[in-house]
Design an enzyme around this catalytic site. Sequence first.
Site, PDB file in Angstrom:
ATOM      1  N   LYS A 147       3.815   0.789  10.000  1.00 36.98           N
ATOM      2  CA  LYS A 147       3.963   1.995   9.178  1.00 36.98           C
ATOM      3  C   LYS A 147       3.363   3.206   9.880  1.00 36.98           C
ATOM      4  O   LYS A 147       3.824   4.331   9.693  1.00 36.98           O
ATOM      5  CB  LYS A 147       3.307   1.787   7.815  1.00 36.98           C
ATOM      6  CG  LYS A 147       4.259   1.127   6.827  1.00 36.98           C
ATOM      7  CD  LYS A 147       3.743   1.232   5.405  1.00 36.98           C
ATOM      8  CE  LYS A 147       2.943   0.028   5.054  1.00 36.98           C
ATOM      9  NZ  LYS A 147       2.473   0.004   3.674  1.00 36.98           N
ATOM     10  N   GLU A 164       0.871  -1.163   0.000  1.00 32.09           N
ATOM     11  CA  GLU A 164       0.000   0.000   0.000  1.00 32.09           C
ATOM     12  C   GLU A 164       0.919   1.228   0.000  1.00 32.09           C
ATOM     13  O   GLU A 164       1.828   1.315   0.829  1.00 32.09           O
ATOM     14  CB  GLU A 164      -0.888   0.011   1.251  1.00 32.09           C
ATOM     15  CG  GLU A 164      -1.876   1.149   1.176  1.00 32.09           C
ATOM     16  CD  GLU A 164      -2.773   1.295   2.397  1.00 32.09           C
ATOM     17  OE1 GLU A 164      -2.790   0.394   3.256  1.00 32.09           O
ATOM     18  OE2 GLU A 164      -3.452   2.338   2.466  1.00 32.09           O
ATOM     19  N   ARG A 204       5.597 -13.177   9.669  1.00 37.26           N
ATOM     20  CA  ARG A 204       6.090 -11.805   9.537  1.00 37.26           C
ATOM     21  C   ARG A 204       7.508 -11.726  10.066  1.00 37.26           C
ATOM     22  O   ARG A 204       7.818 -12.314  11.104  1.00 37.26           O
ATOM     23  CB  ARG A 204       5.236 -10.855  10.390  1.00 37.26           C
ATOM     24  CG  ARG A 204       3.954 -10.428   9.795  1.00 37.26           C
ATOM     25  CD  ARG A 204       3.233  -9.495  10.750  1.00 37.26           C
ATOM     26  NE  ARG A 204       3.742  -8.136  10.662  1.00 37.26           N
ATOM     27  CZ  ARG A 204       3.306  -7.256   9.757  1.00 37.26           C
ATOM     28  NH1 ARG A 204       2.381  -7.591   8.893  1.00 37.26           N
ATOM     29  NH2 ARG A 204       3.795  -6.039   9.730  1.00 37.26           N
TER      30      ARG A 204
END
Length: 573
Positions: free
Chosen positions: A282, A48, A272
């Site tokens: 983020k 994104e 992850r």
Amino acid sequence: MTNTNLESPEPRSQEAHAPSNFLREQIAEDVRTKKYGDAVIQTRFPPEPNGYLHIGHAKAICISFGLADEFGGKTNLRFDDTNPEKEEQEYVDNIQKDIHWLGFDWERLCFASDYFPQLYDWAVQLIEAGKAYVDDLSADEIRQYRGTLTEPGENSPFRDRSIEENLDLFQRMKNGEFPDGSRVLRAKIDMASPNLNMRDPVMYRILHATHHRTGDKWCIYPMYDYAHGQSDSIEHVTHSMCSLEFADHQPLYRWFIEQLGIFPSQQIEFDRLNFTYIVLSKRKLLQLVQERRVSGWDDPRMPTLSGLRRRGFTAEAIRAVVTSLGASRTNVVQDIEMLEHFQRDDLNHRSRRAMAVLNPLKLVIDNYPAGQEEFVEVANNPEDSSAGTRQVPFSREIYIEQDDFREVPPPKYYRLSPGKEVRLRNAYFVTAQSVVKDAAGNVIEVHCTYDPASRGGNSPDGRKVKSTIHWVSSAHAISAEIRLYDKLFTKRDPYDVAEGEDVLSNLNPNSLEILTGAKLEPSLASAKPEDRFQFERVGYFCVDRDSSQGKLVFNRTLSLKDSWAKIEKKSGA
Ligand code: ATP
Ligand code: MG
């Protein structure tokens, strides 16, 4: 890359030490059973554009690009740009730059926003099939109706609207007739599903926001869950690999694809990547930037790829760490020292050596002729003979590190002190004789004598010295600014905070120390931003982009000390 070898279940090429992992096995199995017929393996990396890429993304990139490559497949870079309020072109540009830097290239550059018309048509199709409806509940009410992990949800009073009314309302949502938040389009699945994601998830919301690519064309935007699987399907992605937090979304991912009867992309989740002492959210990284706790997304203390690059980290080392960790189904926080260890190893092999004195102290060699200079030959990289040698100037006055001299040496201090002899690296033996002090009593100059017979660093009589120190000839030295970095957070787990406190309360107030008076050997004058060096006995350094003609700035990438080796030893590995 073209696909020539789909018959073979074996990967075509493997990174040197790629451990086997379940993702590779799954792809190999799908190739063997021709799950996708003769189609090539297609993957995608779907960031994104709401921030810069970080070390965690490096894992997702290495997996998606790396595995496609191994199987002769292709990888798209697809920006998942469905959230116009948080997305920017700056992020789109820098994400591409960082992927290239990491060593990968995409087959096609795609944007979820390019699929907005198709996604809209599919939404209409689901409404027509009685599988989606317009809901007038507010976001809060939708949450209340959703139920909990232990309680089933409740149907919205708008769930049974007629198909005609839904079609009409959805079209008017698109046409901009309603304010933000007044209505949503939801999938009609099951409000009692044990999986909360299946309780009539929102597909579209109204948002009168300007999108960085589609401008004001749209005022309804698809939710991630509605956009992602269908975007994969449009691109014929065979293996859509993402991190574990999406596992609970997988049934929904499949549901949309099945209801629409479109290309059956499959989602596979992996662990992850995370390290001690860093944060990868983020949202938190953006906060650090916005609150000016760091100089920007590429501040050398940031765990972003651009920050690591500016700090002096290499793509090779980052790929090596990620590859060595493989993929699993369990999230584990890795020791940051492991990343540092891989980086030191890589830098040790590739960096040119140089002498730099960070905190200079003048050393005057009383018996060396004033005005004389000579050059000593020094290997550029003892690990790599092809790196050649260079000539380093030597003269009567040189700089040494303040730490390398003690007027009153503590026990086991083997460096220079009055009456003690040490080796000046690659040059001569010197013996300290006397000191000059300032009014405050600080030693500002050390006087010594040298042994002319010890040129090159050995004395013909076989005399031994206990230490070797580095130096820079003061007449030839160039000055530089040196930025020393420490961990950005003080705790192994930065999220370990008192109740009500923010993770930023664990910020290390001493994570940056700037030295302005460092003295470097003159060969460094021509160094360019991103050039990397090992300053002998000091650490690995990299030229910062803040450097200008005549004013060099170096970032310390890492010190020489390797604490990972110790950790491994302790754990018996
Ligand atoms: P946010 O913090 O906003 O959730 P994100 O870090 O998940 O963002 P995305 O742009 O959604 O960022 O991530 C792109 C891809 O990278 C996703 O497929 C995601 O699974 C993967 N990814 C993100 N963080 C990690 C991580 N720490 N380890 C492995 N993969 C990751
Ligand atoms: Mg995410």
